[in-house]
Motif scaffolding. Structure first.
Motif, PDB file in Angstrom:
ATOM      1  N   MET A   1      44.697  30.159  43.559  1.00  0.00           N
ATOM      2  CA  MET A   1      46.024  29.456  43.808  1.00  0.00           C
ATOM      3  C   MET A   1      47.447  29.708  43.405  1.00  0.00           C
ATOM      4  SD  MET A   1      47.531  26.030  41.282  1.00  0.00           S
ATOM      5  CE  MET A   1      45.846  25.230  41.997  1.00  0.00           C
ATOM      6  N   GLU A 172      47.176  26.293  50.077  1.00  0.00           N
ATOM      7  CA  GLU A 172      47.110  27.165  48.899  1.00  0.00           C
ATOM      8  C   GLU A 172      46.902  25.322  47.439  1.00  0.00           C
ATOM      9  OE1 GLU A 172      46.756  30.322  47.226  1.00  0.00           O
ATOM     10  OE2 GLU A 172      45.649  30.399  48.893  1.00  0.00           O
ATOM     11  N   THR A 302      37.512  25.747  56.748  1.00  0.00           N
ATOM     12  CA  THR A 302      36.820  24.874  55.696  1.00  0.00           C
ATOM     13  C   THR A 302      35.788  24.216  55.839  1.00  0.00           C
ATOM     14  OG1 THR A 302      36.433  24.544  53.301  1.00  0.00           O
ATOM     15  CG2 THR A 302      38.739  23.762  54.491  1.00  0.00           C
ATOM     16  N   ALA A 306      34.083  20.555  51.023  1.00  0.00           N
ATOM     17  CA  ALA A 306      35.001  21.709  50.175  1.00  0.00           C
ATOM     18  C   ALA A 306      35.976  21.519  49.607  1.00  0.00           C
ATOM     19  CB  ALA A 306      34.953  23.277  50.589  1.00  0.00           C
ATOM     20  N   TYR A 307      37.126  21.134  51.219  1.00  0.00           N
ATOM     21  CA  TYR A 307      38.021  20.844  50.704  1.00  0.00           C
ATOM     22  C   TYR A 307      38.431  19.951  49.423  1.00  0.00           C
ATOM     23  CZ  TYR A 307      42.965  19.589  52.046  1.00  0.00           C
ATOM     24  OH  TYR A 307      44.253  18.879  51.715  1.00  0.00           O
ATOM     25  N   ARG A 309      36.509  19.231  47.425  1.00  0.00           N
ATOM     26  CA  ARG A 309      35.972  20.041  45.842  1.00  0.00           C
ATOM     27  C   ARG A 309      37.712  20.796  45.693  1.00  0.00           C
ATOM     28  NH1 ARG A 309      31.641  21.478  47.289  1.00  0.00           N
ATOM     29  NH2 ARG A 309      32.429  24.104  48.229  1.00  0.00           N
ATOM     30  N   THR A 310      38.164  21.176  45.635  1.00  0.00           N
ATOM     31  CA  THR A 310      38.853  21.961  45.918  1.00  0.00           C
ATOM     32  C   THR A 310      40.496  21.412  45.317  1.00  0.00           C
ATOM     33  OG1 THR A 310      38.256  23.935  47.185  1.00  0.00           O
ATOM     34  CG2 THR A 310      41.063  23.666  46.413  1.00  0.00           C
ATOM     35  N   PHE A 311      40.307  20.343  46.123  1.00  0.00           N
ATOM     36  CA  PHE A 311      42.187  19.289  45.738  1.00  0.00           C
ATOM     37  C   PHE A 311      42.131  17.871  45.351  1.00  0.00           C
ATOM     38  CE2 PHE A 311      43.219  22.152  49.423  1.00  0.00           C
ATOM     39  CZ  PHE A 311      43.767  23.618  49.120  1.00  0.00           C
TER      40      PHE A 311
END
Length: 317
Positions: A1, A172, A302, A306-307, A309-311
């Motif tokens: 990040m 990010e 991506t 996955a997106y 999971r990240t955001f």
């Protein structure tokens, strides 16, 4: 990040482009659900630094603050005569995998440092030929708002620096964070880097023959299969005229614009909810999770899973 951001203040820095970097990365927007960055200004010789308009800014930090920066940003400045110390900061940032962002003529500093060798890049349309001539190992694109190539982002002139900076925030921190920044700055959060630099009418005006009403309708109906023929009928134009007018007003094709808006819609749904991928794909207009996955990979590098999971948790917190 992305956490620590340093803006380089070179002699002859352009105030507006400098202000863009400060506005996006230097303002704490955590109370609004947006990001907060550890923001610094740095120059080779601390003290007064003259801007391109003749007034000075007092910068008290030297370039050592860049050593652990996640992003080193280079606003526009007078082209030529770059101190080697700035160039080494950029080389070091690239070597450790940090982000590098230039606004407008700041791309020439990246070129002088060798950062653009083997990369796609852009700058203000008035200077693209010069950038290509001076740095022939760079692949200069004169027609886009910004380019991202392996953690190096170069933007075109002036306001396109906002688009490039918001793109990095989106990459990010997610679409929700970028939207918070955009709302506070009163700018559109979703202009794509592939849009043309020079557009006959960059912002659709609210006039009788404008496409603004059709564009609003498109945003309200992203879940539908919107063909150019249908949109042209909505605009009371032939398909050919509609396609030409759309590109003139928005700088891209109807299909490319719709695709980008659908990605933005899907990002928001993935961040703020727990609906299945098929439902998200239907609501955002992709039709199926497989098609949505294809476009996420192509544009965002991506997958939707996955997106999320990240955001996803970050947007809900």
């Amino acid at each position: 990040m992305l956490k620590k951001v340093v803006a380089l203040v070179l002699p002859g820095t352009a105030p507006f482009e400098f202000g863009v970097v400060c506005e996006v990365f230097g303002v704490d927007r955590s109370e609004s659900g947006g990001p907060r960055f550890d923001f610094h200004l740095a120059t080779a010789d601390p003290g007064p630094v003259e801007t391109s308009l003749g007034f000075t800014m007092d910068i008290d930090q030297d370039l050592s603050v860049c050593a652990d920066a996640d992003l080193v940003a280079v606003p526009a400045h007078r082209i030529g005569g770059v101190d080697e110390r700035y160039l080494q900061v950029l080389r070091d940032a690239e070597a450790r995998g940090a982000w590098i962002l230039s606004v407008c003529s700041g791309a020439f500093v990246l070129g002088e440092a060798g950062i653009l060798d083997g990369r796609r890049a852009t700058t203000h349309w008035m200077y693209t030929d010069r950038l290509a001539d001076e740095y022939p190992r760079a692949a200069v694109d004169c027609d886009v708002l910004f380019v991202e190539d392996r953690k190096v982002i170069t933007s075109a002139g002036t306001a396109s620096g906002i688009d490039a900076a918001l793109h990095l925030v989106r990459v990010e921190h997610g679409a929700a964070a970028a939207n918070v920044v955009a709302r506070r700055m009163v700018v559109p959060p979703q202009r794509d880097g592939g849009q043309a630099q020079y557009i006959a009418s960059p912002v659709p005006e609210r006039r009788a023959d404008s496409l603004a009403e059709v564009v609003d309708w498109m945003l309200e109906h992203l879940d539908r299969d919107l063909s150019v023929d249908e949109l042209a009928r909505k605009a009371l134009m032939s398909s050919r005229t509609f396609a030409r007018r759309f590109r003139a007003e928005l700088g891209t094709t109807p299909a490319a614009w719709l695709n980008r808006q659908r990605i933005v819609r899907a990002q928001g749904l993935l961040e703020g909810g727990d609906e299945g991928l098929e439902v998200v794909a239907q609501r955002s207009g992709f039709g199926s999770a497989a098609v949505m996955r294809h476009h996420f990979l192509k544009v965002l590098q991506t997958t939707p899973t996955a997106y999320r999971r990240t955001f996803g948790d970050r947007a809900a917190s």
